[in-house]
Design a protein around this motif. Structure first.
Motif, PDB file in Angstrom:
ATOM      1  N   GLY A  22      -6.921  -9.854  -1.041  1.00 17.31           N
ATOM      2  CA  GLY A  22      -6.026  -9.979  -0.760  1.00 17.31           C
ATOM      3  C   GLY A  22      -5.475  -9.926   0.323  1.00 17.31           C
ATOM      4  O   GLY A  22      -6.749 -10.320   1.241  1.00 17.31           O
ATOM      5  N   VAL A  23      -4.603  -9.915   1.096  1.00 17.70           N
ATOM      6  CA  VAL A  23      -4.603  -9.869   2.737  1.00 17.70           C
ATOM      7  C   VAL A  23      -4.080  -8.024   3.136  1.00 17.70           C
ATOM      8  O   VAL A  23      -2.706  -7.903   2.461  1.00 17.70           O
ATOM      9  N   LEU A  24      -4.427  -7.841   4.593  1.00 19.77           N
ATOM     10  CA  LEU A  24      -3.663  -6.972   4.895  1.00 19.77           C
ATOM     11  C   LEU A  24      -2.841  -6.995   6.244  1.00 19.77           C
ATOM     12  O   LEU A  24      -3.681  -8.190   7.050  1.00 19.77           O
ATOM     13  N   SER A  25      -2.309  -6.925   6.452  1.00 21.36           N
ATOM     14  CA  SER A  25      -1.447  -7.545   8.236  1.00 21.36           C
ATOM     15  C   SER A  25      -0.482  -6.259   8.658  1.00 21.36           C
ATOM     16  O   SER A  25      -0.672  -5.272   8.365  1.00 21.36           O
ATOM     17  N   ILE A  35       6.060  -0.058  13.995  1.00 22.25           N
ATOM     18  CA  ILE A  35       4.930  -1.391  13.372  1.00 22.25           C
ATOM     19  C   ILE A  35       4.929  -0.988  12.038  1.00 22.25           C
ATOM     20  O   ILE A  35       5.659  -0.191  11.290  1.00 22.25           O
ATOM     21  N   MET A  36       4.725  -2.225  11.604  1.00 22.44           N
ATOM     22  CA  MET A  36       4.720  -2.723   9.896  1.00 22.44           C
ATOM     23  C   MET A  36       3.027  -2.676   9.786  1.00 22.44           C
ATOM     24  O   MET A  36       3.459  -3.868  10.068  1.00 22.44           O
ATOM     25  N   VAL A  37       2.566  -1.957   8.681  1.00 15.54           N
ATOM     26  CA  VAL A  37       1.218  -2.581   8.604  1.00 15.54           C
ATOM     27  C   VAL A  37       1.159  -2.875   6.170  1.00 15.54           C
ATOM     28  O   VAL A  37       2.248  -1.919   6.000  1.00 15.54           O
ATOM     29  N   GLY A  38       1.319  -3.680   6.117  1.00 13.96           N
ATOM     30  CA  GLY A  38       1.346  -4.187   4.517  1.00 13.96           C
ATOM     31  C   GLY A  38      -0.328  -4.200   4.218  1.00 13.96           C
ATOM     32  O   GLY A  38      -1.030  -4.999   4.247  1.00 13.96           O
ATOM     33  N   TYR A  39      -0.512  -5.098   2.980  1.00 15.14           N
ATOM     34  CA  TYR A  39      -1.148  -4.755   1.902  1.00 15.14           C
ATOM     35  C   TYR A  39      -0.689  -5.662   0.359  1.00 15.14           C
ATOM     36  O   TYR A  39      -0.281  -4.335   0.225  1.00 15.14           O
ATOM     37  N   TYR A  40      -0.738  -7.054   0.990  1.00 18.19           N
ATOM     38  CA  TYR A  40      -1.040  -7.473  -0.591  1.00 18.19           C
ATOM     39  C   TYR A  40      -2.087  -7.206  -1.284  1.00 18.19           C
ATOM     40  O   TYR A  40      -3.268  -7.987  -1.010  1.00 18.19           O
ATOM     41  N   ARG A  41      -2.020  -6.978  -2.198  1.00 11.47           N
ATOM     42  CA  ARG A  41      -3.441  -6.342  -3.288  1.00 11.47           C
ATOM     43  C   ARG A  41      -3.007  -7.789  -4.517  1.00 11.47           C
ATOM     44  O   ARG A  41      -2.235  -7.522  -5.221  1.00 11.47           O
ATOM     45  N   ALA A  42      -3.959  -8.682  -4.775  1.00 13.11           N
ATOM     46  CA  ALA A  42      -3.655 -10.014  -5.596  1.00 13.11           C
ATOM     47  C   ALA A  42      -4.418  -9.471  -6.981  1.00 13.11           C
ATOM     48  O   ALA A  42      -3.874  -9.896  -7.707  1.00 13.11           O
ATOM     49  N   SER A  43      -5.659  -8.801  -7.333  1.00 11.31           N
ATOM     50  CA  SER A  43      -6.089  -8.247  -7.996  1.00 11.31           C
ATOM     51  C   SER A  43      -6.899  -7.110  -7.977  1.00 11.31           C
ATOM     52  O   SER A  43      -7.591  -6.646  -6.743  1.00 11.31           O
ATOM     53  N   SER A  57      -7.486   3.878  20.776  1.00  7.95           N
ATOM     54  CA  SER A  57      -8.391   4.487  20.329  1.00  7.95           C
ATOM     55  C   SER A  57      -7.597   5.673  19.173  1.00  7.95           C
ATOM     56  O   SER A  57      -9.017   6.013  19.343  1.00  7.95           O
ATOM     57  N   THR A  58      -6.836   5.285  19.201  1.00  8.17           N
ATOM     58  CA  THR A  58      -6.281   6.943  18.055  1.00  8.17           C
ATOM     59  C   THR A  58      -5.623   6.531  16.267  1.00  8.17           C
ATOM     60  O   THR A  58      -4.708   5.123  16.202  1.00  8.17           O
ATOM     61  N   ASN A  59      -6.804   6.730  15.176  1.00  4.36           N
ATOM     62  CA  ASN A  59      -5.949   6.114  14.392  1.00  4.36           C
ATOM     63  C   ASN A  59      -4.671   7.315  13.635  1.00  4.36           C
ATOM     64  O   ASN A  59      -4.796   8.318  14.049  1.00  4.36           O
ATOM     65  N   ASN A  60      -3.836   6.945  12.872  1.00  2.00           N
ATOM     66  CA  ASN A  60      -2.863   6.983  12.778  1.00  2.00           C
ATOM     67  C   ASN A  60      -2.312   6.771  11.211  1.00  2.00           C
ATOM     68  O   ASN A  60      -2.629   5.667  10.775  1.00  2.00           O
ATOM     69  N   TRP A  61      -2.525   7.830  10.270  1.00  2.00           N
ATOM     70  CA  TRP A  61      -2.357   7.388   8.904  1.00  2.00           C
ATOM     71  C   TRP A  61      -1.334   8.042   7.870  1.00  2.00           C
ATOM     72  O   TRP A  61      -0.366   9.216   8.300  1.00  2.00           O
ATOM     73  N   TRP A  62      -1.078   7.185   7.112  1.00  2.00           N
ATOM     74  CA  TRP A  62       0.712   7.461   6.350  1.00  2.00           C
ATOM     75  C   TRP A  62      -0.247   8.151   5.148  1.00  2.00           C
ATOM     76  O   TRP A  62      -2.070   8.326   4.972  1.00  2.00           O
ATOM     77  N   ALA A  63       0.023   8.886   4.224  1.00  4.60           N
ATOM     78  CA  ALA A  63      -0.430   9.271   3.401  1.00  4.60           C
ATOM     79  C   ALA A  63      -1.224   8.549   1.926  1.00  4.60           C
ATOM     80  O   ALA A  63      -0.805   7.127   1.734  1.00  4.60           O
ATOM     81  N   TYR A  64      -2.081   9.212   1.541  1.00  4.15           N
ATOM     82  CA  TYR A  64      -2.775   8.033  -0.032  1.00  4.15           C
ATOM     83  C   TYR A  64      -1.521   7.941  -0.965  1.00  4.15           C
ATOM     84  O   TYR A  64      -1.040   8.705  -1.160  1.00  4.15           O
ATOM     85  N   GLN A  65      -2.263   6.792  -1.615  1.00  7.23           N
ATOM     86  CA  GLN A  65      -1.031   6.274  -2.354  1.00  7.23           C
ATOM     87  C   GLN A  65      -2.461   5.071  -3.558  1.00  7.23           C
ATOM     88  O   GLN A  65      -3.506   4.980  -3.166  1.00  7.23           O
ATOM     89  N   ASN A  66      -2.041   5.608  -4.510  1.00 11.09           N
ATOM     90  CA  ASN A  66      -2.165   4.721  -5.571  1.00 11.09           C
ATOM     91  C   ASN A  66      -2.115   3.194  -5.395  1.00 11.09           C
ATOM     92  O   ASN A  66      -0.721   2.697  -5.552  1.00 11.09           O
ATOM     93  N   MET A  67      -2.567   2.291  -5.756  1.00 14.16           N
ATOM     94  CA  MET A  67      -2.653   1.273  -5.089  1.00 14.16           C
ATOM     95  C   MET A  67      -3.211   0.253  -5.854  1.00 14.16           C
ATOM     96  O   MET A  67      -4.040  -0.891  -5.832  1.00 14.16           O
ATOM     97  N   SER A  68      -2.923   0.732  -7.795  1.00  8.22           N
ATOM     98  CA  SER A  68      -3.651  -0.065  -8.610  1.00  8.22           C
ATOM     99  C   SER A  68      -2.577  -1.186  -9.195  1.00  8.22           C
ATOM    100  O   SER A  68      -3.348  -2.013  -9.803  1.00  8.22           O
ATOM    101  N   ASN A  69      -1.698  -1.059  -8.879  1.00  2.86           N
ATOM    102  CA  ASN A  69      -0.519  -2.250  -9.307  1.00  2.86           C
ATOM    103  C   ASN A  69      -1.164  -3.647  -8.485  1.00  2.86           C
ATOM    104  O   ASN A  69      -1.498  -3.746  -7.367  1.00  2.86           O
ATOM    105  N   THR A  70      -1.109  -4.521  -9.303  1.00  3.53           N
ATOM    106  CA  THR A  70      -1.240  -6.203  -8.983  1.00  3.53           C
ATOM    107  C   THR A  70      -0.726  -6.832  -9.881  1.00  3.53           C
ATOM    108  O   THR A  70      -0.257  -7.414 -10.692  1.00  3.53           O
TER     109      THR A  70
END
Length: 107
Positions: A22-25, A35-43, A57-70
């Motif tokens: 896929g593509v991370l943008s 900021i918008m962070v996107g992940y297109y998961r193709a397969s 130099s600081t990481n900021n995270w949203w919560a874990y999520q299920n990204m199994s749909n493709t």
């Protein structure tokens, strides 16, 4: 984004990285106040991961999520304090793999 050019530059100042499935943008405004962070998961199979960004130099995270749909677009966005500091979009899997975009320069 469903594709990423080899130089990682997208229209409007966004940046991307081509991953094996896929593509991370990442995209920000010219003031650096969003900021918008996107992940297109193709397969792929089962995946639990979280999106985030790095700034000052600081990481900021949203919560874990299920990204199994493709194929599917996963994205998160947030408002920020305005700053000209570069930001990097990130993806971190529950298995410990980390991926990043090239830096996005808002100003």
């Amino acid at each position: 984004m469903t594709s990423c050019p080899s130089d990682g530059h997208l229209p409007g100042g966004a940046r991307c990285s081509k991953l094996s499935n896929g593509v991370l943008s990442a995209h920000t405004t010219s003031r650096g106040d969003y900021i918008m962070v996107g992940y297109y998961r193709a397969s792929g199979g089962s995946l639990t991961a979280k999106l985030g960004w790095e700034r000052h130099s600081t990481n900021n995270w949203w919560a874990y999520q299920n990204m199994s749909n493709t194929p599917f677009h996963y994205d998160k966005q947030t408002g920020l304090t305005a700053s000209c500091s570069a930001m990097i979009g990130k993806l971190y899997t529950s298995g410990g793999s980390s991926y990043a975009t090239p830096p996005v320069d808002p100003c």
